[in-house]
Design a protein around this motif. Structure first.
Motif: not given
Lengths: 586, 376
Positions: A408-412, A414, A472, A474-480, A489
């Motif tokens: 889930q967190l990869h490339d986010s 986070f 947060f 990242g955990t909410q779904g914002m990609p990098r 966001f």
């Protein structure tokens, strides 16, 4: 023994006609002569100082790009309608192409021109021979060579930036980095710059390994070395062993771009994941090239300013070597979402191993504080800030090492927050602690303590406001690497951007403090902090050949319970009662 | 005060912490329960360890601060049992994390047999899902980026609730990554190999795209990486089948199909339809116009020229533009190319005059059900 040293320091301060006894900073003549002297110097102290200013300039440049990135992300893009009612999408401030260049340059500059050279090549160069009681590094001319290689590599990178920049991300992932239009020859230029910078790193590493092995003062055994030396030694081993792989990788990338061989480019039968393996085989150990020296600085800050022997000295020393060894076998955790499941599982297990030596260090530093005599000054504040931020950086790594949560967190964001907590909250915070710790030694001037502490506080607050929010996101779904985002966001991004301004204010305060110190700072005593390692046994700034006589080691670097620090008033550093006869010190 | 009430309301509804961590969109797949449980376990573990470590550091720092003239106390500088304890303790905890993470990971890697296969095509900068009946979406939304429908058009895809879907993914250019945060799952999409991922959505979100789930690209892919998005709406199996049928039987006139393809095939990434210059020439007033090429030759933008430009874009490059377009050979059926040409005709005076009746009227038989020769 401290009294004899006091006498020599006084003699030195009173003016000595032997030119070997003057400060290394004393100009050799007119301006041109002095500049030529610095340009051709093989004195590790001057080379260290040049590295320091160069890497701080790189930090400034990378910081400007970071601020621009944060500025663009203050709000999502606004689409405007043209006459026909169709949306025109532009960046909020910068267009996406420009934004992509900003974040790429921020990453590339911070990694290759700032963090990798900043601690080993700047503070390491300056302190290592002094701490070992040596006159210089083992190969002074090689040291100057690596400085010039660094300069050439930096010029390549700066030229690539000035002529349009690179938009591939600092990772240069294929096939994107091969796919960008032909006229983007800057990518080739930038990778060649990275290739050249790698040699600088390798030479410095070789130099330090030999220096530690061969040039320790009489009586300075391996376990009498300051822990900063252990950390630099472990770093140097990684530099020598891992950096050649980066060289091979970027060289293959450049060849692939120019000759279309088909190594990484899928349209020619190459494999883009192979590139990722090559890249991270270097770049993961490189993470430890960045953080290990910072950990070494931490041991000095915590030990000296709480006047305690660093708890579990041997465990801390060996954990540096342990980290260096494990760092080579965890690279695959950057690819949990792109590689085979079995390989992913193996790398996840190995990744958890690297957490142990890091945890040992943090816990030992905290244990060092126990029953200490803690002095609150800028270096110590930075030491405490490091404990806070690095712990967050380390603990959040657990989410990323665990396979299912990483999916889930990869490339986010986070991940962005996590590595900033390690790289900036770890390495950069330690660097600034180290700069304040050794500043009086390097330049012979004290700085304004309240101002520096204010700067430290602003950096600490700004850093946490900027990056804690990003966990947060990242955990909410914002990609990098997004130049814009969906409206959910916005609030968190705005808090983060405001944090970046506080961070800027902190560094500006430091800049002013440094300039003020150089122009009008009080003369620094040889040993302002009551340190026991050998660099405090010479004048501030050190004389050209470091020591009048080869120093002889009578006590360990952290034996604060038993030794009065040289050049210090014993009343300032009262010793505990002597041990009853027959009882041994721990 | 209002902020406090607001916060309290939020806390009662879903829990403020839950909302802060997992965002406004609730988790909606078979992976959510185990992922969120493990995430929260690690979260509280970290909070505990952090509080203990920082509490100790703060306590020691204050208690043992320097007092002038007072020497520090002697204390041990190492303690082997203690050091072994805090080395082995974390190791045991991490063994558990590894095992639990591995279990979730393997579940995510092995799709149950009987999963419905959906093909995913990724390209700069659009997602396209192709269902087992050949259907692709014709539903779009402009609400994602920019206010009140002014943003970029992104596609809306449907998935069934309570039925496993296995995605078979391929990219036609660089690496992308398929991420639906509410599914707690992502996987990279490569240009040279199929990768797969699967999920089973749980709760229907209804037909309105506004309630749908975000689909993002998580691997950096260039200028419009941040807008390579989509909406996934979860429908109950019955509605899903109906939706798929509707999308599969595309009876719209070619001009409308072309307008959809303009978005799903990412033409809109480089070609505007309003005259705005972009990477490629605008399509406004293009049809029927004289073109000057970089090789010195000239031509008229007619049907054959457009077809050639789609399939062999490098052959004739219009003056002033880079040679950047990838060939769409194998990615479009002949019918789809005809639809795109029809759509482009509607954008210019000469084109509108050249529109044939077939291009503007609905067909009864399904053309969209044709299988594109992808990967050829």
């Amino acid at each position: 023994m401290s009294s004899t040293h006091n006498a020599t320091a006084d003699a030195h301060a009173g003016g000595h006609d032997d030119h070997h006894d003057v400060s290394y900073l004393k100009p050799k003549g007119g301006m041109m002569v002095t500049i030529w002297d610095w340009m051709t110097t093989i004195d590790h102290k001057k080379i260290g100082v040049m590295y320091l200013f160069a890497s701080l300039f790189a930090f400034f440049l990378g910081g400007v790009f970071a601020l621009l990135v944060r500025l663009e992300l203050f709000a999502p893009d606004v689409a405007t309608l043209d006459a026909a009612g169709n949306p025109i999408i532009q960046g909020q401030i910068f267009n996406p192409d420009l934004y992509n260049r900003f974040f790429t340059l921020h990453g590339a500059i911070m990694v290759f021109l700032f963090i990798i050279p900043a601690i080993p090549a700047a503070l390491g160069n300056f302190c290592l021979p002094l701490m070992l009681g040596a006159k210089d590094v083992a190969f002074p001319k090689l040291n100057l060579t690596s400085w010039y290689i660094y300069v050439v590599g930096a010029i390549f990178s700066v030229v690539a930036i000035a002529l349009g920049g690179v938009d591939t991300g600092w990772t240069f992932y294929t096939p994107y980095s091969l796919d960008t239009p032909e006229e983007h020859w800057q990518v080739t230029f930038m990778t060649l710059g990275v290739f050249i910078l790698g040699f600088s790193s390798i030479f410095t590493g070789m130099n330090f390994v030999v220096t530690v092995h061969k040039l320790r003062a009489p009586g300075l055994g391996w376990f009498d070395m300051p822990l900063f030396v252990w950390a630099i030694y472990a770093t140097a081993i990684i530099q020598v062993l891992a950096t050649p792989v980066l060289g091979v990788t970027v060289l293959l990338l450049a060849l692939e771009r120019i000759f279309k061989i088909g190594i990484f480019d899928p349209s020619l039968g190459g494999d883009p994941v192979l590139y990722q393996h090559f890249f991270w085989f270097y770049s993961h150990p490189a993470v430890y090239i960045m953080i290990l020296p910072g950990m070494g600085i931490m041991s000095e800050l915590i030990g000296v300013h709480s006047r305690k022997k660093v708890f579990g000295y041997r465990a801390v020393a060996f954990s540096s070597l342990g980290i260096a060894a494990i760092s080579f076998i965890v690279w695959g955790h950057h690819m949990f979402t792109s590689q085979d499941a079995l390989i992913g599982a193996i790398f996840s297990a190995l990744t958890f191993l690297v957490a142990i030596p890091s945890a040992i260090k943090v816990i030992n530093w905290i244990a060092t504080l126990y029953k200490g005599s803690i002095r609150f000054n800028t270096p110590m504040l930075y030491g405490l800030a490091f404990l806070f931020t690095f712990s967050i950086g380390g603990l959040t790594g657990l989410f990323l090492g665990t396979l299912s949560t990483d999916m889930q967190l990869h490339d986010s964001y986070f991940v962005v927050a996590h590595f900033h907590y390690v790289m900036m909250g770890g390495a950069a915070i330690a660097l600034f602690g180290g700069i304040h710790h050794w500043w009086p030694k390097m330049f012979g001037k004290m700085y304004n303590e309240p101002a520096a502490m204010l700067g430290c506080a602003l950096v600490f607050i700004g850093f946490n406001v900027t990056f804690f929010t990003q966990f947060f996101l990242g955990t909410q779904g914002m990609p990098r690497r997004y130049s814009t985002y969906v409206q959910e966001f916005t609030t968190l991004h705005q808090i983060s951007t405001i944090g970046s301004w506080i961070l800027l204010a902190g560094f500006l305060v430091h800049l002013a403090t440094f300039i003020h110190s150089l122009m009008a700072g009080k003369q620094a005593p040889p040993n302002p902090w009551g340190g026991l390692s050998l660099e405090w046994e010479t004048a501030s700034p050190p004389i050209e050949h470091n020591f009048h006589h080869e120093p002889v080691v009578h006590y360990g670097p952290y034996d604060f319970d038993d030794a009065v620090p040289p050049f210090c008033d014993p009343a300032d550093y009262p010793l505990p009662d002597p041990l009853p006869p027959g009882e041994k010190s721990h | 005060m209002t902020i406090l009430t607001h916060t309290l309301t939020l806390a009662q509804e879903r829990g403020a912490l839950d909302r802060l961590i997992f965002g406004n969109q609730v988790g909606n797949s078979n992976f959510v329960e185990s992922h969120d449980w493990l995430f929260m376990f690690i979260f509280w573990l970290c909070v505990l360890m952090f509080v203990v470590l920082m509490g100790a550091a703060a306590y020691f720092t204050l208690k043992y601060r320097y007092k002038p003239g007072v020497p520090q106390q002697r204390s041990a500088s190492h303690n082997t049992p203690l050091e072994l304890a805090w080395s082995i303790g974390p190791l045991i905890v991490m063994a558990f994390l590894f095992v639990w993470g591995f279990q979730g990971f393997m579940d995510a890697h092995v799709a149950p047999s009987g999963s419905e296969i959906v093909n995913v095509q990724a390209q700069k900068w659009a997602w396209n899902l192709e269902y087992d009946n050949g259907a692709t979406t014709r539903e779009f939304t402009t609400d994602l980026f920019g206010e009140e429908g002014q943003g970029k058009q992104v596609p809306v895809f449907a998935v069934p609730a309570g039925r496993p879907i296995k995605l078979q993914m391929i990219s036609s250019d660089v690496i992308h990554s398929f991420w639906v945060p509410s599914f707690r799952m992502k996987f990279d999409v490569f240009p040279n190999r199929y990768t797969t991922m699967w999920f089973e959505a749980q709760t229907p979100t209804g037909p309105d795209p506004k309630d749908g789930l975000f689909l993002f690209c998580a691997e950096y892919c260039g200028a419009e990486h941040s807008q390579m998005a989509g909406i996934i709406k979860v429908l109950d199996p019955h509605d899903y089948n109906k939706w798929k049928q509707e999308m599969g039987v595309d009876t719209r006139p070619p001009v409308e199909k072309g307008a959809s393809l303009y978005v799903t095939k990412a033409c809109n990434s480089c070609h505007s339809v309003d005259g705005t210059p972009n990477t490629g020439p605008t399509w406004l007033d293009l049809f029927g116009k004289d073109r000057v090429f970089t090789n010195g030759s000239t031509g008229v933008a007619d049907e054959n020229y457009i077809r050639e430009s789609i399939l062999e874009p490098a052959r004739n490059i219009v003056e002033g533009y880079p040679n950047q377009m990838n060939s769409y050979q194998g990615q479009l059926t002949e019918a789809e190319i005809r639809s795109l040409i029809a759509y482009m005709k509607t954008l210019s005076e000469a084109g509108r005059a050249a529109l044939t009746p077939e291009e503007t009227t609905s067909s009864e038989e399904s053309e969209g059900a044709e299988e594109p020769e992808s990967g050829a």
